[in-house]
Design a protein around this motif. Sequence first.
Motif, PDB file in Angstrom:
ATOM      1  N   GLY A 122      19.769 -13.570  31.177  1.00  0.00           N
ATOM      2  CA  GLY A 122      19.326 -13.627  29.785  1.00  0.00           C
ATOM      3  C   GLY A 122      20.478 -13.877  28.836  1.00  0.00           C
ATOM      4  N   GLU A 123      20.109 -14.065  27.577  1.00  0.00           N
ATOM      5  CA  GLU A 123      21.084 -14.392  26.551  1.00  0.00           C
ATOM      6  C   GLU A 123      21.870 -13.171  26.111  1.00  0.00           C
ATOM      7  OE1 GLU A 123      19.652 -16.780  23.394  1.00  0.00           O
ATOM      8  OE2 GLU A 123      18.413 -17.999  24.709  1.00  0.00           O
ATOM      9  N   ARG A 124      23.141 -13.380  25.738  1.00  0.00           N
ATOM     10  CA  ARG A 124      23.998 -12.281  25.292  1.00  0.00           C
ATOM     11  C   ARG A 124      24.756 -12.648  24.011  1.00  0.00           C
ATOM     12  NH1 ARG A 124      23.531  -7.513  28.466  1.00  0.00           N
ATOM     13  NH2 ARG A 124      25.587  -6.968  27.730  1.00  0.00           N
ATOM     14  N   GLU A 125      24.214 -13.568  23.221  1.00  0.00           N
ATOM     15  CA  GLU A 125      24.907 -13.961  21.999  1.00  0.00           C
ATOM     16  C   GLU A 125      25.024 -12.771  21.054  1.00  0.00           C
ATOM     17  OE1 GLU A 125      22.196 -15.784  22.996  1.00  0.00           O
ATOM     18  OE2 GLU A 125      23.154 -17.587  23.737  1.00  0.00           O
ATOM     19  N   SER A 126      26.180 -12.641  20.424  1.00  0.00           N
ATOM     20  CA  SER A 126      26.440 -11.516  19.522  1.00  0.00           C
ATOM     21  C   SER A 126      25.456 -11.464  18.367  1.00  0.00           C
ATOM     22  CB  SER A 126      27.867 -11.598  18.979  1.00  0.00           C
ATOM     23  OG  SER A 126      28.790 -11.506  20.030  1.00  0.00           O
ATOM     24  N   GLU A 127      25.078 -12.619  17.840  1.00  0.00           N
ATOM     25  CA  GLU A 127      24.168 -12.633  16.693  1.00  0.00           C
ATOM     26  C   GLU A 127      22.742 -12.210  17.057  1.00  0.00           C
ATOM     27  OE1 GLU A 127      24.542 -16.735  18.423  1.00  0.00           O
ATOM     28  OE2 GLU A 127      25.999 -15.333  17.592  1.00  0.00           O
ATOM     29  N   LYS A 128      22.427 -12.137  18.349  1.00  0.00           N
ATOM     30  CA  LYS A 128      21.108 -11.687  18.804  1.00  0.00           C
ATOM     31  C   LYS A 128      21.196 -10.340  19.517  1.00  0.00           C
ATOM     32  CE  LYS A 128      19.306 -16.347  19.449  1.00  0.00           C
ATOM     33  NZ  LYS A 128      18.699 -17.279  20.403  1.00  0.00           N
ATOM     34  N   PHE A 129      22.238  -9.572  19.204  1.00  0.00           N
ATOM     35  CA  PHE A 129      22.520  -8.314  19.899  1.00  0.00           C
ATOM     36  C   PHE A 129      21.295  -7.400  19.967  1.00  0.00           C
ATOM     37  CE2 PHE A 129      24.057  -3.916  20.075  1.00  0.00           C
ATOM     38  CZ  PHE A 129      24.927  -3.982  21.152  1.00  0.00           C
ATOM     39  N   GLU A 130      20.600  -7.213  18.829  1.00  0.00           N
ATOM     40  CA  GLU A 130      19.466  -6.284  18.795  1.00  0.00           C
ATOM     41  C   GLU A 130      18.278  -6.758  19.632  1.00  0.00           C
ATOM     42  OE1 GLU A 130      21.148  -7.166  15.969  1.00  0.00           O
ATOM     43  OE2 GLU A 130      22.166  -5.250  15.669  1.00  0.00           O
ATOM     44  N   GLU A 131      18.250  -8.014  20.025  1.00  0.00           N
ATOM     45  CA  GLU A 131      17.161  -8.532  20.855  1.00  0.00           C
ATOM     46  C   GLU A 131      17.347  -8.170  22.332  1.00  0.00           C
ATOM     47  OE1 GLU A 131      16.425 -12.696  20.242  1.00  0.00           O
ATOM     48  OE2 GLU A 131      16.756 -12.488  18.084  1.00  0.00           O
ATOM     49  N   HIS A 132      18.593  -8.096  22.782  1.00  0.00           N
ATOM     50  CA  HIS A 132      18.833  -7.843  24.211  1.00  0.00           C
ATOM     51  C   HIS A 132      19.435  -6.476  24.497  1.00  0.00           C
ATOM     52  CE1 HIS A 132      23.122  -8.667  23.615  1.00  0.00           C
ATOM     53  NE2 HIS A 132      22.808  -9.824  23.064  1.00  0.00           N
ATOM     54  N   THR A 133      19.900  -5.793  23.460  1.00  0.00           N
ATOM     55  CA  THR A 133      20.569  -4.510  23.650  1.00  0.00           C
ATOM     56  C   THR A 133      20.061  -3.519  22.604  1.00  0.00           C
ATOM     57  OG1 THR A 133      22.524  -5.641  24.501  1.00  0.00           O
ATOM     58  CG2 THR A 133      22.819  -3.368  23.770  1.00  0.00           C
ATOM     59  N   ILE A 134      19.455  -2.432  23.075  1.00  0.00           N
ATOM     60  CA  ILE A 134      18.888  -1.412  22.182  1.00  0.00           C
ATOM     61  C   ILE A 134      19.751  -0.160  22.279  1.00  0.00           C
ATOM     62  CG2 ILE A 134      16.826  -0.107  21.566  1.00  0.00           C
ATOM     63  CD1 ILE A 134      16.457  -3.217  21.565  1.00  0.00           C
ATOM     64  N   LYS A 135      20.247   0.309  21.145  1.00  0.00           N
ATOM     65  CA  LYS A 135      21.094   1.509  21.145  1.00  0.00           C
ATOM     66  C   LYS A 135      20.294   2.734  21.580  1.00  0.00           C
ATOM     67  CE  LYS A 135      24.257  -0.177  17.663  1.00  0.00           C
ATOM     68  NZ  LYS A 135      24.857   0.005  16.350  1.00  0.00           N
ATOM     69  N   TYR A 136      20.938   3.551  22.410  1.00  0.00           N
ATOM     70  CA  TYR A 136      20.331   4.798  22.911  1.00  0.00           C
ATOM     71  C   TYR A 136      21.454   5.726  23.346  1.00  0.00           C
ATOM     72  CZ  TYR A 136      17.449   8.022  25.570  1.00  0.00           C
ATOM     73  OH  TYR A 136      16.822   9.168  26.035  1.00  0.00           O
ATOM     74  N   GLN A 137      21.590   6.848  22.718  1.00  0.00           N
ATOM     75  CA  GLN A 137      22.636   7.811  23.073  1.00  0.00           C
ATOM     76  C   GLN A 137      22.234   8.493  24.386  1.00  0.00           C
ATOM     77  OE1 GLN A 137      25.492   8.126  21.251  1.00  0.00           O
ATOM     78  NE2 GLN A 137      26.318   9.466  22.803  1.00  0.00           N
ATOM     79  N   VAL A 138      22.952   8.210  25.457  1.00  0.00           N
ATOM     80  CA  VAL A 138      22.611   8.733  26.774  1.00  0.00           C
ATOM     81  C   VAL A 138      22.771  10.250  26.818  1.00  0.00           C
ATOM     82  CG1 VAL A 138      23.071   8.644  29.252  1.00  0.00           C
ATOM     83  CG2 VAL A 138      23.134   6.555  27.905  1.00  0.00           C
ATOM     84  N   GLU A 139      23.717  10.777  26.117  1.00  0.00           N
ATOM     85  CA  GLU A 139      23.926  12.235  26.144  1.00  0.00           C
ATOM     86  C   GLU A 139      24.273  12.753  24.772  1.00  0.00           C
ATOM     87  OE1 GLU A 139      27.555  13.869  28.098  1.00  0.00           O
ATOM     88  OE2 GLU A 139      26.012  14.649  29.420  1.00  0.00           O
TER      89      GLU A 139
END
Length: 139
Positions: A122-139
Amino acid sequence: MTKKLRMEIITIKPAHEDQRGYITNIVEDGHVPQELKKRITHMAVYTSKKDTRRGDHYHPKQIQAVYLISGKYESLTKDLDDPNSKIERHIIEPGQLVICWPYVAHAQVFLEDSVLLNLTDGERESEKFEEHTIKYQVE
Protein backbone atom coordinates in the motif's frame (compact mmCIF):
# COMPACT_ATOMS: atom_id res chain seq x y z
CA MET A 1 -6.34 -12.16 2.92
CA THR A 2 -5.86 -15.23 5.10
CA LYS A 3 -4.49 -14.55 8.57
CA LYS A 4 -3.18 -17.26 10.84
CA LEU A 5 -1.34 -15.06 13.32
CA ARG A 6 -1.99 -11.39 14.03
CA MET A 7 1.68 -10.72 14.81
CA GLU A 8 4.68 -12.95 14.41
CA ILE A 9 8.42 -12.80 14.97
CA ILE A 10 10.72 -14.76 12.67
CA THR A 11 14.46 -15.19 13.20
CA ILE A 12 16.18 -15.13 9.82
CA LYS A 13 19.56 -16.79 9.46
CA PRO A 14 21.97 -15.79 6.68
CA ALA A 15 21.48 -17.69 3.44
CA HIS A 16 25.22 -17.54 2.73
CA GLU A 17 28.27 -16.66 4.79
CA ASP A 18 31.98 -16.70 4.00
CA GLN A 19 35.12 -14.71 4.77
CA ARG A 20 33.70 -11.63 2.97
CA GLY A 21 30.57 -11.44 5.13
CA TYR A 22 27.02 -12.72 4.81
CA ILE A 23 23.86 -12.45 2.71
CA THR A 24 20.46 -12.56 4.38
CA ASN A 25 17.37 -13.02 2.20
CA ILE A 26 14.41 -11.30 3.81
CA VAL A 27 11.63 -11.58 1.24
CA GLU A 28 12.70 -14.94 -0.17
CA ASP A 29 12.67 -18.30 1.62
CA GLY A 30 9.08 -17.91 2.86
CA HIS A 31 9.81 -15.39 5.62
CA VAL A 32 7.38 -12.73 4.40
CA PRO A 33 3.68 -13.69 3.95
CA GLN A 34 2.60 -14.12 0.33
CA GLU A 35 0.00 -11.38 0.77
CA LEU A 36 2.82 -8.92 1.45
CA LYS A 37 5.47 -10.43 -0.83
CA LYS A 38 3.30 -9.97 -3.91
CA ARG A 39 2.47 -6.34 -3.09
CA ILE A 40 5.49 -4.70 -1.46
CA THR A 41 5.31 -1.07 -2.54
CA HIS A 42 7.32 0.58 0.22
CA MET A 43 10.78 -0.16 1.59
CA ALA A 44 12.60 2.15 3.96
CA VAL A 45 15.65 1.98 6.17
CA TYR A 46 15.27 3.93 9.38
CA THR A 47 17.32 4.49 12.49
CA SER A 48 16.32 5.06 16.09
CA LYS A 49 18.39 6.17 19.04
CA LYS A 50 18.52 4.37 22.38
CA ASP A 51 15.74 5.41 24.80
CA THR A 52 13.41 6.62 22.02
CA ARG A 53 10.00 5.31 20.98
CA ARG A 54 8.34 4.89 17.59
CA GLY A 55 4.99 3.67 16.41
CA ASP A 56 1.96 3.90 18.65
CA HIS A 57 -0.30 3.36 15.67
CA TYR A 58 -1.94 0.70 13.52
CA HIS A 59 -2.64 0.25 9.84
CA PRO A 60 -6.25 -0.50 8.82
CA LYS A 61 -5.29 -2.09 5.48
CA GLN A 62 -1.55 -2.70 5.37
CA ILE A 63 0.73 -5.51 6.45
CA GLN A 64 3.99 -4.21 7.90
CA ALA A 65 7.19 -6.19 8.25
CA VAL A 66 10.16 -4.72 10.12
CA TYR A 67 13.59 -6.38 9.98
CA LEU A 68 16.11 -5.39 12.65
CA ILE A 69 19.54 -4.95 11.08
CA SER A 70 21.34 -3.84 14.25
CA GLY A 71 20.48 -2.76 17.77
CA LYS A 72 17.71 -3.99 20.05
CA TYR A 73 14.17 -2.93 20.90
CA GLU A 74 11.10 -3.95 22.82
CA SER A 75 8.10 -4.59 20.58
CA LEU A 76 4.66 -3.80 22.02
CA THR A 77 1.58 -5.02 20.13
CA LYS A 78 -2.15 -5.21 20.74
CA ASP A 79 -4.69 -6.92 18.49
CA LEU A 80 -7.46 -4.34 18.03
CA ASP A 81 -9.74 -6.92 16.36
CA ASP A 82 -9.94 -8.79 19.69
CA PRO A 83 -11.59 -6.75 22.47
CA ASN A 84 -10.03 -9.09 25.07
CA SER A 85 -6.49 -8.91 23.76
CA LYS A 86 -3.66 -7.89 26.05
CA ILE A 87 -0.53 -5.99 25.15
CA GLU A 88 2.24 -8.39 24.09
CA ARG A 89 5.88 -7.51 24.71
CA HIS A 90 8.87 -9.07 22.96
CA ILE A 91 12.56 -8.20 22.87
CA ILE A 92 13.67 -8.01 19.23
CA GLU A 93 17.28 -8.83 18.34
CA PRO A 94 19.22 -8.33 15.07
CA GLY A 95 18.15 -10.78 12.38
CA GLN A 96 14.51 -10.90 13.52
CA LEU A 97 11.56 -9.92 11.35
CA VAL A 98 8.38 -8.66 13.04
CA ILE A 99 5.19 -8.93 10.96
CA CYS A 100 2.08 -6.99 11.98
CA TRP A 101 -1.23 -7.57 10.22
CA PRO A 102 -3.89 -4.86 9.82
CA TYR A 103 -5.49 -3.66 13.06
CA VAL A 104 -2.52 -4.69 15.20
CA ALA A 105 -1.40 -1.60 17.11
CA HIS A 106 2.36 -1.53 17.53
CA ALA A 107 5.14 0.45 19.15
CA GLN A 108 8.90 0.09 19.49
CA VAL A 109 10.94 1.13 22.54
CA PHE A 110 14.60 1.22 21.60
CA LEU A 111 17.02 -0.35 24.06
CA GLU A 112 20.04 0.39 21.83
CA ASP A 113 20.74 2.59 18.80
CA SER A 114 19.10 0.61 16.00
CA VAL A 115 18.91 0.28 12.20
CA LEU A 116 15.76 -1.25 10.69
CA LEU A 117 14.30 -2.14 7.30
CA ASN A 118 10.55 -1.51 6.92
CA LEU A 119 8.49 -3.33 4.23
CA THR A 120 4.81 -2.60 3.61
CA ASP A 121 2.13 -2.97 1.01
CA GLY A 122 0.00 0.00 0.00
CA GLU A 123 0.82 3.66 -0.23
CA ARG A 124 2.99 5.41 2.38
CA GLU A 125 3.08 9.01 1.14
CA SER A 126 3.55 11.49 3.98
CA GLU A 127 0.69 13.70 2.80
CA LYS A 128 -1.71 10.72 3.11
CA PHE A 129 -0.43 9.65 6.55
CA GLU A 130 -3.88 9.61 8.21
CA GLU A 131 -5.22 7.28 5.49
CA HIS A 132 -2.73 4.46 6.11
CA THR A 133 -1.62 5.07 9.70
CA ILE A 134 -3.99 5.62 12.64
CA LYS A 135 -2.52 6.86 15.92
CA TYR A 136 -3.10 4.56 18.90
CA GLN A 137 -1.20 4.67 22.19
CA VAL A 138 -0.25 1.03 22.78
CA GLU A 139 0.42 1.56 26.47
